[in-house]
Design an enzyme around this catalytic site. Structure first.
Site, PDB file in Angstrom:
ATOM      1  CB  SER A   7      -0.905  -0.014   1.225  1.00  0.00           C
ATOM      2  OG  SER A   7      -1.632   1.180   1.316  1.00  0.00           O
TER       3      SER A   7
ATOM      4  N   GLY B  75      -0.426   4.443   0.057  1.00  0.00           N
ATOM      5  CA  GLY B  75      -1.249   5.579   0.474  1.00  0.00           C
ATOM      6  C   GLY B  75      -1.977   6.194  -0.696  1.00  0.00           C
TER       7      GLY B  75
ATOM      8  N   GLY C 277      -1.819   4.712  -4.367  1.00  0.00           N
ATOM      9  CA  GLY C 277      -2.375   3.432  -4.756  1.00  0.00           C
ATOM     10  C   GLY C 277      -1.586   2.262  -4.191  1.00  0.00           C
TER      11      GLY C 277
ATOM     12  N   GLY D 191      -7.089   1.015   4.407  1.00  0.00           N
ATOM     13  CA  GLY D 191      -6.381  -0.247   4.177  1.00  0.00           C
ATOM     14  C   GLY D 191      -7.275  -1.453   4.368  1.00  0.00           C
ATOM     15  CG  ASP D 192      -8.985  -2.119   8.054  1.00  0.00           C
ATOM     16  OD1 ASP D 192      -7.882  -2.705   8.044  1.00  0.00           O
ATOM     17  OD2 ASP D 192      -9.366  -1.401   8.997  1.00  0.00           O
TER      18      ASP D 192
END
Length: 308
Positions: free
Chosen positions: A216, A218, A221, A247-248
């Protein structure tokens, strides 16, 4: 069915204030409570996408009772294992003037050996009906640091695809158990490998045992190192908002697309669209359904060629 594991569940409490000023008193304008912990957040998004999901992990004490009462009307099915200790709370203070959020996270209840054994029995039973499993978040006190590695091995023995989303030493040991997919952010990758170059760090994580690494980045992408190649996926333009839960949502996108048999570009597009729509949502940790529908066809997914 998609199974999500949250060993350190939480009651998420959010205070909203006009402006957060250190060393002063504040009048709270709004208070919200919801069941939390990374795996519960993932399951909630899966439910919104129409997927059958089950949550397991630990819940206990008065806070655990509140968490389960809030979870009861939601789509994820509750298979949490009771513990004697009190479920932790996470306190978020949102500053209306800036949009910033300050987070305070409690450590969680002490889990005994007998409670861990009870969880392992529940986990094994649930895997029998699972199409995929996500192992998410921190470990509560009393749980050994190799717990996720143990759970990865159990899932692999049951032939259930397993995604690992944690950090630090639990991530290091979990990767060595060869999960199908890990989803660290750039900082977690750097801590794991010592490299600040996401591509190099993700390659190192694969060599350590992860079948696929989704890094990830941020607002930029994700970078994906998969058995079918290397991909970059990004939103069409940067967005501003609250990244809590983004993120989840990305994990939920990856799991739902896996369950539907989509290819890697489609999986990554869904993950990035959901993550971005979560940043844009007015409520922290939820995703904006209209924004998601508008973003999905516009996510840029390209094969990644390293710069010489």
């Amino acid at each position: 069915m998609i199974l999500t594991v949250t060993l350190n569940t939480a009651l998420d409490v959010t205070y909203t204030v006009d402006a957060l000023v250190p060393h002063t008193s504040h009048r709270v304008g709004e208070v919200t409570e919801r069941p939390g912990g990374k795996g519960l957040n993932v399951a909630r998004v899966l439910g919104a996408l129409g997927h059958d999901s089950v949550v397991t992990g630990f819940a206990g004490g008065p806070t655990g009772d509140v968490l389960r009462s809030l979870l009861a009307p939601l789509p994820p099915r509750d298979a949490l294992v009771p513990v004697a200790g009190n479920t932790r709370r996470t306190l978020a203070v949102t500053d209306r003037s800036t949009g910033d959020t300050t987070q305070l996270n409690e450590p969680g209840p002490q889990v005994s050996a007998a409670e861990w054994a009870a969880f392992l029995r529940t986990y094994g039973e649930l895997l029998a009906d699972a199409d995929a499993v996500a192992l998410c978040g921190s470990l509560p006190p009393g749980i050994h640091v190799g717990a996720y590695a143990e759970l990865v091995r159990i899932a692999r023995a049951a032939a259930v695809p397993v995604l690992l989303d944690t950090s630090g030493e639990p991530l290091r040991r979990g990767i060595a158990a060869r999960p199908d997919l890990v989803k660290p952010n750039a900082e977690e990758l750097a801590q794991l490998t010592g490299s600040r170059d996401p591509l190099r760090a993700a390659g190192d994580a694969r060599r350590r045992g992860a079948h696929t690494v989704i890094a990830s980045l941020g607002p930029d992408g994700v970078l994906a190192l998969t058995p079918d190649g290397v991909w970059r996926a990004a939103p069409p333009a940067p967005v501003r908002g609250n990244p809590t839960g983004a993120g989840d949502s990305a994990v939920a996108g990856l799991l739902s697309a896996l369950a539907e048999g989509l290819d890697w570009p489609e999986r990554l597009a869904r993950a990035v669209a959901l993550s971005t729509a979560t940043v844009l949502a007015p409520t922290a940790g939820e995703f904006d359904a209209a924004a998601y529908a508008e973003l999905l066809p516009r996510i840029v997914v390209e094969p990644h060629t390293p710069t010489p």
